[in-house]
Scaffold this motif. Structure first.
Motif, PDB file in Angstrom:
ATOM      1  N   MET A 177      40.578  54.398  57.695  1.00  0.00           N
ATOM      2  CA  MET A 177      39.686  54.779  56.738  1.00  0.00           C
ATOM      3  C   MET A 177      38.537  54.136  56.889  1.00  0.00           C
ATOM      4  N   PRO A 178      37.571  54.795  56.973  1.00  0.00           N
ATOM      5  CA  PRO A 178      36.177  54.235  57.146  1.00  0.00           C
ATOM      6  C   PRO A 178      35.682  53.439  56.062  1.00  0.00           C
ATOM      7  N   SER A 179      34.967  52.273  56.213  1.00  0.00           N
ATOM      8  CA  SER A 179      34.636  51.453  55.305  1.00  0.00           C
ATOM      9  C   SER A 179      33.855  51.907  54.232  1.00  0.00           C
ATOM     10  N   HIS A 180      32.961  52.852  54.374  1.00  0.00           N
ATOM     11  CA  HIS A 180      32.113  53.668  53.412  1.00  0.00           C
ATOM     12  C   HIS A 180      32.964  54.294  52.456  1.00  0.00           C
ATOM     13  N   ALA A 181      34.104  54.906  52.935  1.00  0.00           N
ATOM     14  CA  ALA A 181      35.110  55.830  52.053  1.00  0.00           C
ATOM     15  C   ALA A 181      36.257  55.171  51.439  1.00  0.00           C
ATOM     16  N   ARG A 182      36.130  53.764  51.545  1.00  0.00           N
ATOM     17  CA  ARG A 182      37.166  53.044  50.808  1.00  0.00           C
ATOM     18  C   ARG A 182      36.722  52.743  49.449  1.00  0.00           C
ATOM     19  N   PRO A 183      37.730  52.642  48.358  1.00  0.00           N
ATOM     20  CA  PRO A 183      37.463  52.770  47.072  1.00  0.00           C
ATOM     21  C   PRO A 183      36.714  51.234  46.657  1.00  0.00           C
ATOM     22  N   LYS A 184      35.996  51.067  46.170  1.00  0.00           N
ATOM     23  CA  LYS A 184      35.424  49.779  45.504  1.00  0.00           C
ATOM     24  C   LYS A 184      36.304  49.063  44.391  1.00  0.00           C
ATOM     25  N   PRO A 185      36.762  47.818  44.755  1.00  0.00           N
ATOM     26  CA  PRO A 185      37.558  47.103  43.902  1.00  0.00           C
ATOM     27  C   PRO A 185      36.889  47.001  42.228  1.00  0.00           C
ATOM     28  N   SER A 186      37.502  47.234  41.281  1.00  0.00           N
ATOM     29  CA  SER A 186      36.979  47.073  39.844  1.00  0.00           C
ATOM     30  C   SER A 186      36.930  45.663  39.499  1.00  0.00           C
ATOM     31  N   ARG A 187      35.779  45.402  38.720  1.00  0.00           N
ATOM     32  CA  ARG A 187      35.672  44.231  38.173  1.00  0.00           C
ATOM     33  C   ARG A 187      36.460  44.019  36.785  1.00  0.00           C
ATOM     34  N   ILE A 188      37.093  45.029  36.413  1.00  0.00           N
ATOM     35  CA  ILE A 188      37.496  44.843  34.989  1.00  0.00           C
ATOM     36  C   ILE A 188      38.743  43.660  35.191  1.00  0.00           C
ATOM     37  N   PRO A 189      39.841  43.603  36.095  1.00  0.00           N
ATOM     38  CA  PRO A 189      40.701  42.628  36.316  1.00  0.00           C
ATOM     39  C   PRO A 189      40.348  41.349  36.290  1.00  0.00           C
ATOM     40  N   ARG A 190      39.135  41.095  36.913  1.00  0.00           N
ATOM     41  CA  ARG A 190      38.673  39.498  37.077  1.00  0.00           C
ATOM     42  C   ARG A 190      38.104  39.161  35.781  1.00  0.00           C
ATOM     43  N   THR A 191      37.347  40.175  34.866  1.00  0.00           N
ATOM     44  CA  THR A 191      36.686  39.938  33.817  1.00  0.00           C
ATOM     45  C   THR A 191      37.884  39.653  32.873  1.00  0.00           C
ATOM     46  N   LEU A 192      39.101  40.294  32.807  1.00  0.00           N
ATOM     47  CA  LEU A 192      40.095  39.968  31.897  1.00  0.00           C
ATOM     48  C   LEU A 192      40.488  38.529  32.208  1.00  0.00           C
ATOM     49  N   LEU A 193      40.961  38.361  33.439  1.00  0.00           N
ATOM     50  CA  LEU A 193      41.319  37.098  33.860  1.00  0.00           C
ATOM     51  C   LEU A 193      40.576  35.822  33.278  1.00  0.00           C
ATOM     52  N   ARG A 194      39.089  36.000  33.357  1.00  0.00           N
ATOM     53  CA  ARG A 194      38.309  34.976  32.880  1.00  0.00           C
ATOM     54  C   ARG A 194      38.435  34.901  31.362  1.00  0.00           C
ATOM     55  N   ALA A 195      38.552  35.925  30.778  1.00  0.00           N
ATOM     56  CA  ALA A 195      38.596  35.991  29.242  1.00  0.00           C
ATOM     57  C   ALA A 195      39.947  35.210  28.863  1.00  0.00           C
ATOM     58  N   GLY A 196      41.103  35.643  29.485  1.00  0.00           N
ATOM     59  CA  GLY A 196      42.231  34.951  29.249  1.00  0.00           C
ATOM     60  C   GLY A 196      42.086  33.498  29.290  1.00  0.00           C
ATOM     61  N   LEU A 197      41.652  32.983  30.404  1.00  0.00           N
ATOM     62  CA  LEU A 197      41.550  31.498  30.730  1.00  0.00           C
ATOM     63  C   LEU A 197      40.887  30.808  29.942  1.00  0.00           C
ATOM     64  N   VAL A 198      39.753  31.575  29.351  1.00  0.00           N
ATOM     65  CA  VAL A 198      39.040  31.003  28.188  1.00  0.00           C
ATOM     66  C   VAL A 198      39.812  30.751  26.955  1.00  0.00           C
ATOM     67  N   LEU A 199      40.301  31.892  26.456  1.00  0.00           N
ATOM     68  CA  LEU A 199      41.180  31.631  25.414  1.00  0.00           C
ATOM     69  C   LEU A 199      42.117  30.790  25.498  1.00  0.00           C
ATOM     70  N   SER A 200      42.994  30.518  26.655  1.00  0.00           N
ATOM     71  CA  SER A 200      44.096  29.458  26.895  1.00  0.00           C
ATOM     72  C   SER A 200      43.459  28.275  26.761  1.00  0.00           C
ATOM     73  N   ALA A 201      42.352  28.059  27.337  1.00  0.00           N
ATOM     74  CA  ALA A 201      41.561  26.746  27.226  1.00  0.00           C
ATOM     75  C   ALA A 201      41.218  26.340  25.955  1.00  0.00           C
ATOM     76  N   ALA A 202      40.873  27.302  25.084  1.00  0.00           N
ATOM     77  CA  ALA A 202      40.392  27.350  23.551  1.00  0.00           C
ATOM     78  C   ALA A 202      41.698  26.779  22.861  1.00  0.00           C
ATOM     79  N   GLY A 203      42.796  27.572  23.086  1.00  0.00           N
ATOM     80  CA  GLY A 203      44.169  27.303  22.448  1.00  0.00           C
ATOM     81  C   GLY A 203      44.430  25.789  22.773  1.00  0.00           C
ATOM     82  N   ALA A 204      44.385  25.498  23.899  1.00  0.00           N
ATOM     83  CA  ALA A 204      44.952  24.089  24.412  1.00  0.00           C
ATOM     84  C   ALA A 204      43.949  23.047  23.816  1.00  0.00           C
TER      85      ALA A 204
END
Length: 130
Positions: free
Chosen positions: A1-28
């Motif tokens: 598959m050519p590189s211009h046709a590959r689907p772009k990775p979504s930024r949502i999982p990384r954002t959810l990961l950061r939010a979860g880490l912030v909430l975990s740190a606040a709870g700790a």
């Protein structure tokens, strides 16, 4: 598959990961602050007994709230449906003896029984809170 046709990775999982880490740190941080304030206050002998009974009550209340609904769940999800395999009871009778069948065991389950309604387990669930 050519590189211009590959689907772009979504930024949502990384954002959810950061939010979860912030909430975990606040709870700790909150848990550490609560532990520090609890250890800073001196407790007398009467406070310790009251605290222990309060903790026991809270534990029984929370366990009862978690176990109570489980004791009322239907065990057989196909109960009272035409496709329930437990509704097919088999029985036999020999001479003048009392008839014996599988309905004694599968009847409460096929009728939509819960843990409280089962013949042997129901008496044991009375010991559990909830």
């Amino acid at each position: 598959m050519p590189s211009h046709a590959r689907p772009k990775p979504s930024r949502i999982p990384r954002t959810l990961l950061r939010a979860g880490l912030v909430l975990s740190a606040a709870g700790a941080a909150l848990a550490a602050g609560g532990a520090a304030s609890a250890s800073a206050a001196p407790a007398s002998a009467t406070d310790t007994g009251a605290t222990a009974s309060a903790l026991t009550g809270a534990l029984l209340h929370s366990v009862g709230g978690g176990i109570g609904p489980v004791k009322d769940l239907k065990i057989d999800p196909l109960a009272n449906t035409p496709v329930d395999p437990l509704a097919n009871a088999v029985g036999t009778q020999i001479a003048d003896f009392k008839p014996v069948g599988t309905n004694l065991l599968t009847g409460p389950l096929a009728g939509g029984g819960t843990l409280r309604n089962l013949p042997l387990v129901g008496t044991l669930t009375k010991v559990l809170p909830g």
